[in-house]
Design a protein around this motif. Structure first.
Motif, PDB file in Angstrom:
ATOM      1  N   UNK A  83       8.216  13.661   2.036  1.00  0.00           N
ATOM      2  CA  UNK A  83       8.306  15.121   2.030  1.00  0.00           C
ATOM      3  C   UNK A  83       7.443  15.811   1.003  1.00  0.00           C
ATOM      4  N   UNK A  84       7.357  15.274  -0.186  1.00  0.00           N
ATOM      5  CA  UNK A  84       6.548  15.905  -1.236  1.00  0.00           C
ATOM      6  C   UNK A  84       5.101  15.420  -1.216  1.00  0.00           C
ATOM      7  N   UNK A  85       4.819  14.388  -0.430  1.00  0.00           N
ATOM      8  CA  UNK A  85       3.469  13.837  -0.366  1.00  0.00           C
ATOM      9  C   UNK A  85       3.118  12.948  -1.547  1.00  0.00           C
ATOM     10  N   UNK A  86       4.096  12.575  -2.352  1.00  0.00           N
ATOM     11  CA  UNK A  86       3.816  11.788  -3.563  1.00  0.00           C
ATOM     12  C   UNK A  86       3.224  10.420  -3.245  1.00  0.00           C
ATOM     13  N   UNK A  87       3.816   9.687  -2.316  1.00  0.00           N
ATOM     14  CA  UNK A  87       3.274   8.373  -1.941  1.00  0.00           C
ATOM     15  C   UNK A  87       1.865   8.540  -1.378  1.00  0.00           C
ATOM     16  N   UNK A  88       1.717   9.484  -0.468  1.00  0.00           N
ATOM     17  CA  UNK A  88       0.433   9.722   0.186  1.00  0.00           C
ATOM     18  C   UNK A  88      -0.632  10.097  -0.841  1.00  0.00           C
ATOM     19  N   UNK A  89      -0.285  10.909  -1.815  1.00  0.00           N
ATOM     20  CA  UNK A  89      -1.228  11.271  -2.876  1.00  0.00           C
ATOM     21  C   UNK A  89      -1.634  10.051  -3.684  1.00  0.00           C
ATOM     22  N   UNK A  90      -0.657   9.213  -4.012  1.00  0.00           N
ATOM     23  CA  UNK A  90      -0.937   8.068  -4.877  1.00  0.00           C
ATOM     24  C   UNK A  90      -1.720   6.957  -4.177  1.00  0.00           C
ATOM     25  N   UNK A  91      -1.731   6.951  -2.850  1.00  0.00           N
ATOM     26  CA  UNK A  91      -2.597   5.990  -2.140  1.00  0.00           C
ATOM     27  C   UNK A  91      -3.920   6.638  -1.729  1.00  0.00           C
ATOM     28  N   UNK A  92      -4.157   7.863  -2.174  1.00  0.00           N
ATOM     29  CA  UNK A  92      -5.437   8.518  -1.941  1.00  0.00           C
ATOM     30  C   UNK A  92      -5.632   9.094  -0.559  1.00  0.00           C
ATOM     31  N   UNK A  93      -4.552   9.345   0.174  1.00  0.00           N
ATOM     32  CA  UNK A  93      -4.666   9.807   1.553  1.00  0.00           C
ATOM     33  C   UNK A  93      -4.163  11.235   1.769  1.00  0.00           C
TER      34      UNK A  93
END
Length: 182
Positions: free
Chosen positions: A108-118
């Motif tokens: 929901x916050x995009x934290x995982x997606x941000x941390x994998x560069x996507x």
């Protein structure tokens, strides 16, 4: 993202069904971590721009759902679909799609997606921050194979699809299994 990369530790805020809760919304919050999803398992993780969107709902998610037994035969324990959507949206989409095999993960916050560069901006479509489309084979939290659509950038004019398709991942798993057995 590279092969051999360990996935970041993130907490995902999920809603799970709880039969002890009465009423029309028998769900409770449950936090799950990266380790809860990936530790000790070989999984396919695929991420897409949004639940209920055309390519995601017509091709990518149904392809992984319908190919589940083939993926299991190729050594996959679980298949996870992630999107930068909240748990309410992801659960409703899973219900709408009739999922029985693929499990959804709300970022929901995009934290995982941000941390994998996507994490990319999709303001041109009115989406805001979303995931670039990709898939990965992940073994015990470590990336074994990475399938990223070309053209990663903010406000991309198209929605490339093919590199992260179920067919591409299955082909890699089949070739990798044949190579491993030799």
């Amino acid at each position: 993202m590279q092969v051999g990369y360990k996935l970041p530790e993130v907490t995902f805020h999920t809603r799970v069904r709880d039969e002890s809760i009465e009423g029309p919304n028998p769900f409770r919050w449950e936090d799950k971590t990266t380790a809860d999803y990936f530790k000790g398992k070989r999984v396919i993780l695929f991420s897409l721009p949004g639940a209920f969107t055309p390519t995601c709902s017509t091709y990518q998610l149904p392809g992984f759902e319908n190919g589940h037994s083939d993926f299991a035969d190729l050594g996959i324990d679980e298949i996870y679909c992630m999107s930068v959507n909240d748990s309410f949206v992801m659960n409703k989409w899973a219900l709408d799609q009739g999922l029985k095999n693929v499990k959804v993960i709300p970022d929901g916050s995009g934290e995982f997606t941000r941390r994998v560069g996507m994490l990319v901006r999709k303001d041109n479509l009115g989406f805001g921050l979303r995931s670039w489309r990709y898939a990965a084979v992940v073994n015990d939290g470590v990336v074994e194979a990475w399938f990223e659509e070309p053209g990663l950038c903010d406000n991309h004019g198209e929605d490339p699809y093919g590199v992260s398709s179920p067919e591409t991942v299955k082909e890699w798993l089949t070739e990798n299994k044949a190579t491993s057995a030799a």
